[in-house]
Design a protein around this motif. Structure first.
Motif, short mmCIF file in Angstrom:
data_model
loop_
_atom_site.label_atom_id
_atom_site.label_comp_id
_atom_site.label_asym_id
_atom_site.label_seq_id
_atom_site.Cartn_x
_atom_site.Cartn_y
_atom_site.Cartn_z
N TYR A 1 35.39 40.33 44.81
CA TYR A 1 34.95 41.28 43.79
C TYR A 1 35.92 42.46 43.82
O TYR A 1 35.91 43.25 44.78
N ILE A 2 36.75 42.59 42.81
CA ILE A 2 37.83 43.58 42.83
C ILE A 2 37.50 44.72 41.86
O ILE A 2 37.28 44.48 40.68
N PRO A 3 37.48 45.97 42.36
CA PRO A 3 37.05 47.10 41.54
C PRO A 3 38.15 47.78 40.75
O PRO A 3 37.98 48.92 40.33
N GLN A 4 39.28 47.12 40.53
CA GLN A 4 40.38 47.76 39.83
C GLN A 4 41.18 46.73 39.04
O GLN A 4 41.72 45.79 39.61
N PRO A 5 41.27 46.88 37.71
CA PRO A 5 42.03 45.92 36.90
C PRO A 5 43.48 45.80 37.32
O PRO A 5 44.06 44.71 37.26
N GLY A 6 44.09 46.91 37.78
CA GLY A 6 45.48 46.85 38.21
C GLY A 6 45.68 45.95 39.40
O GLY A 6 46.70 45.27 39.52
N LEU A 7 44.71 45.90 40.30
CA LEU A 7 44.81 45.04 41.47
C LEU A 7 44.65 43.57 41.06
O LEU A 7 45.34 42.69 41.58
N VAL A 8 43.75 43.31 40.11
CA VAL A 8 43.62 41.95 39.59
C VAL A 8 44.96 41.49 39.01
O VAL A 8 45.44 40.39 39.31
N LYS A 9 45.57 42.34 38.20
CA LYS A 9 46.85 41.99 37.58
C LYS A 9 47.92 41.72 38.62
O LYS A 9 48.69 40.75 38.51
N SER A 10 47.98 42.54 39.66
CA SER A 10 48.99 42.35 40.70
C SER A 10 48.80 41.02 41.42
O SER A 10 49.77 40.32 41.73
N LEU A 11 47.55 40.66 41.69
CA LEU A 11 47.27 39.39 42.35
C LEU A 11 47.61 38.21 41.46
O LEU A 11 48.10 37.18 41.93
N VAL A 12 47.37 38.35 40.16
CA VAL A 12 47.74 37.30 39.21
C VAL A 12 49.25 37.12 39.20
O VAL A 12 49.77 36.00 39.29
N GLU A 13 49.96 38.23 39.10
CA GLU A 13 51.42 38.17 39.02
C GLU A 13 52.04 37.65 40.30
O GLU A 13 53.13 37.07 40.28
N ALA A 14 51.33 37.82 41.43
CA ALA A 14 51.82 37.28 42.70
C ALA A 14 51.51 35.80 42.86
O ALA A 14 51.96 35.18 43.82
N GLY A 15 50.74 35.24 41.92
CA GLY A 15 50.50 33.80 41.93
C GLY A 15 49.27 33.35 42.68
O GLY A 15 49.10 32.16 42.93
N TYR A 16 48.37 34.27 43.02
CA TYR A 16 47.22 33.92 43.83
C TYR A 16 45.99 33.49 43.03
O TYR A 16 45.18 32.71 43.51
#
Length: 458
Positions: free
Chosen positions: A118-133
């Motif tokens: 459960y991630i409380p920040q859209p920017g962190l979601v985006k970073s994880l997506v861009e890292a391929g996770y």
């Protein structure tokens, strides 16, 4: 609901660090490739299990969930999973940590990610997506979000046109706290427009009471309260489109529209006739903790305090938070009806690192109206709300939660996520906080906005 301040500090740092890893996905998806485990789901035929039947019999399967939500708030989350476990046969393994963001980064590097976070920040979601996770959300989740949430919420879980993370809980920041009794005794009416609110401020000031009280001290995060003030006013003066441009740095931080909005904030918080009731003058705002900022309302020493729904936890034991209670809140009025009903807030997003059938089934459950209502019923003490339009407000136990849900479900509402949480951490959790502190302490609007603009990473 936990107070989100520690997450504000660390999430931006974690997002920045993970974005630079450049690693491929490490989630365990060895059982992926099939949307169903086969067999008949244990809850087949039950109405609450209808969406989960297609995933088959998941008995013996486990879904691991990692969050920043710890005891005692975690108990309600665990209780809300019972329907899922009964319907599917799967088990949810819950882990909460106060070091959530930092440890999520460590686990990503070690190839030991949970199934869901459960991630409380859209920017962190985006970073994880861009890292391929991150795994793209299944169609069942996308369909639920289309049905139960607004487009603005879905956009925060979408990266480069693909949908990954469904919204979970939410909070509303566009609130002004007040004393219903104090208002009634003085014949003051809750304002419905910005002009009405300013006229009311003048009336209260003329009565000998300071209309506003505030506090922004919060340790290393001192100043964040003023970022919320500015964000709320930006939404009301220039609208959500310009707000998005500002947050994404498509217009500079020192744009004249931003300066005008900050001056509007100054029209309240830098007016010695308006602040700081029960505490001191304008400069006392910088040294008063955010937890204590609104408390003079209880003594009749100030009349209004702009702060989020989670401030309900600060009033103390024995204080009734209700429309007929000791304190309550009203929606911060808008300035321009052309922008509808702007709502500033925050929330969590369900992010999956595996696409096994049991994980997709749990994602589907969490994005449904069934889960939202189960979670509400499992939270008798209040302190939780969702923007899920399938949530029956009657299932919420706290009046402020009910008010928050009604605002989030309003068809005229336009939700925008906290701007500083979306900016680069050097700004959103750095100069934006510190320069707002300098501003309330005496620096000019132009000086602080120029300083923030110059700090924006190239």
């Amino acid at each position: 609901m936990t107070t989100p301040l520690p997450r504000r500090i660390t999430a931006g740092i974690a997002a920045l660090a993970i974005a630079g890893l450049g690693l491929s996905a490490c989630g365990d998806d060895s059982d992926s490739g099939s949307p169903s485990a086969g067999g008949t789901a244990p809850g087949a035929g039950k109405p609450e299990c209808a969406q989960l039947e297609s995933f088959g019999d998941l008995t013996g399967k486990t879904v691991s969930v990692y969050t920043s939500i710890v005891a005692p708030e975690d108990a309600a989350h665990k209780a809300s999973y019972k329907v899922f476990e009964d319907c599917t046969g799967a088990t949810v393994s819950y882990e909460g940590s106060q070091e959530f963001e930092a440890q999520l980064q460590v686990r990503a590097q070690a190839g030991n990610l949970p199934d869901i976070a459960y991630i409380p920040q859209p920017g962190l979601v985006k970073s994880l997506v861009e890292a391929g996770y991150v795994k793209e959300a299944p169609q069942s989740v996308s369909d639920n979000v289309d049905e139960f949430f607004g487009e603005d919420w879905k956009a925060y879980g979408t990266v480069d046109g693909k949908f990954y993370a469904a919204p979970l809980g939410a909070n509303v920041k566009s609130f002004v706290w007040y004393s219903p009794k104090m208002f009634a005794d003085n014949g003051w009416e809750v304002p419905t427009t910005w002009d009405d609110m300013m006229a009311l401020s003048d009336t209260i000031a003329a009565s000998g009471v300071k209309p506003w009280c505030a506090g922004i001290e919060s340790g290393e995060a001192t100043g964040w309260v003023l970022t919320d003030w500015l964000e709320d006013v930006m939404l009301r003066e220039v609208g959500p489109d310009v707000y998005d441009q500002w947050v994404n740095h498509e217009i500079p931080f020192n744009d004249p529209q931003v300066a005008a909005a900050l001056d509007t904030v100054g029209g309240v918080l830098k007016d010695e006739n308006y602040v700081n009731g029960g505490i001191g003058g304008v400069t006392s705002i910088a040294t008063t903790s955010f937890q204590e900022g609104g408390l003079p309302i209880l003594k009749g020493e100030c009349a209004m305090h702009r702060q989020a729904s989670f401030y309900a936890a600060q009033w103390g034991e024995g204080v009734k938070v209700a429309e007929d209670g000791d304190v309550f809140a009203f929606y911060l009025p808008t300035e321009n009806e052309d922008f509808g009903k702007p709502v500033l807030g925050g929330g969590e997003f369900v992010t999956a690192f595996s696409d096994r059938p049991e994980v997709q089934a749990f994602q589907t459950y969490l994005s449904s109206d069934v889960w939202a209502n189960e979670k509400a019923k499992a939270t008798p003490g209040g302190g939780w709300v969702s923007a899920n339009k399938g949530l029956d407000i009657a299932n919420l136990n706290s009046p402020i939660d009910q008010l928050s849900a009604s605002i989030l479900q309003d068809p005229d509402a336009t939700f925008r996520f906290d701007g500083s949480d979306q900016m680069p951490s050097a700004v959103g959790a750095g100069t934006f906080w510190s320069e707002m502190t300098n501003w309330i302490s005496g620096d000019s609007t132009s000086k602080v906005l120029d300083a923030i603009e110059s700090s924006w990473p190239a």
